[in-house]
Enzyme design. Structure first.
Site, mmCIF file in Angstrom:
data_model
loop_
_atom_site.group_PDB
_atom_site.id
_atom_site.type_symbol
_atom_site.label_atom_id
_atom_site.label_comp_id
_atom_site.label_asym_id
_atom_site.label_seq_id
_atom_site.Cartn_x
_atom_site.Cartn_y
_atom_site.Cartn_z
ATOM 1 N N SER A 70 0.847 -1.190 0.000
ATOM 2 C CA SER A 70 0.000 0.000 0.000
ATOM 3 C C SER A 70 0.882 1.240 0.000
ATOM 4 O O SER A 70 1.995 1.221 0.533
ATOM 5 C CB SER A 70 -0.919 0.002 1.225
ATOM 6 O OG SER A 70 -1.875 1.048 1.132
ATOM 7 N N ASP A 71 0.386 2.290 -0.603
ATOM 8 C CA ASP A 71 1.112 3.555 -0.611
ATOM 9 C C ASP A 71 0.100 4.691 -0.707
ATOM 10 O O ASP A 71 -0.990 4.505 -1.253
ATOM 11 C CB ASP A 71 2.095 3.631 -1.775
ATOM 12 C CG ASP A 71 3.117 4.733 -1.566
ATOM 13 O OD1 ASP A 71 4.085 4.491 -0.818
ATOM 14 O OD2 ASP A 71 2.934 5.831 -2.114
#
EC number: 3.6.1.-
Length: 194
Positions: A70-71
């Site tokens: 995730s970012d």
């Protein structure tokens, strides 16, 4: 056969806390990923590319797992706001954000290292900031020290007092890990949640 091991490819304590809410056993591993945005890349594309890279970078280490990457990238008037790293940069970010609406693009990737298949999605959140004072910025930064948060905005703490309103579809996305979308992806992989 569905992999039974779940891996969070992240060093973020916020993502670890969010994933723990699901009550599923998981392993945490640091991904090998250069987080530098590419020239001309949109915020959503940067977040997606980094989320996918984080997940796939751990595939050899975990050959039969579902790996979560995730970012989050914040966007203010076309400028990507990353993690400030220190007080001065956080103060400058929050000063520019005063009275403005920022879009936080949180990307999620789920990589099945056994099949090589990766699911991905971007969940945007619009955050409108109050017209707060410099003294409020200083107090917030001294108390919360959100230097590892995109755009210096830590909504799960005192940062919520800096916000006028927010809008989005997955409340965990603004903190950094879209749990509604993650549950959907896990179900798609046949991974038992309940």
């Amino acid at each position: 056969m569905t992999p039974t091991q779940l891996v969070l490819g992240s060093t973020s304590p916020y993502r670890r806390e969010l994933l723990a809410r699901l009550g599923l056993p998981f392993t945490v591993a640091a991904p090998d990923c250069d987080e530098t945005p590419l020239a001309g890349e949109s915020a959503a594309d940067t977040a997606t590319r980094l989320a996918c890279n984080k997940a796939t970078s751990l595939a050899k280490q975990f050959p039969n797992a579902l790996i979560i990457g995730s970012d989050q990238v914040a966007l203010l008037h076309g400028e990507q706001l990353g993690k400030p790293g220190n007080f001065e940069r956080a103060f400058a970010q929050l000063s520019r954000m005063r009275g403005q609406t920022i879009v936080f693009h949180t990307a999620l990737a789920l990589h099945n290292s056994a099949s090589g298949h990766t699911q991905q999605v971007v969940v945007p959140w619009q955050v409108s900031m109050r017209d707060y004072s410099d003294a409020e910025i200083r107090h917030y930064l001294e108390r919360e020290q959100p230097y590892d948060c995109a755009g210096s905005a830590k909504t799960e703490g005192l940062g919520i007092a800096m916000i006028e309103n927010m809008a989005g579809s997955d409340p965990a996305a603004i903190i950094g890990l879209p749990l509604i979308e993650l549950c959907r992806m896990l179900r798609t992989e046949g991974f038992p949640l309940l």
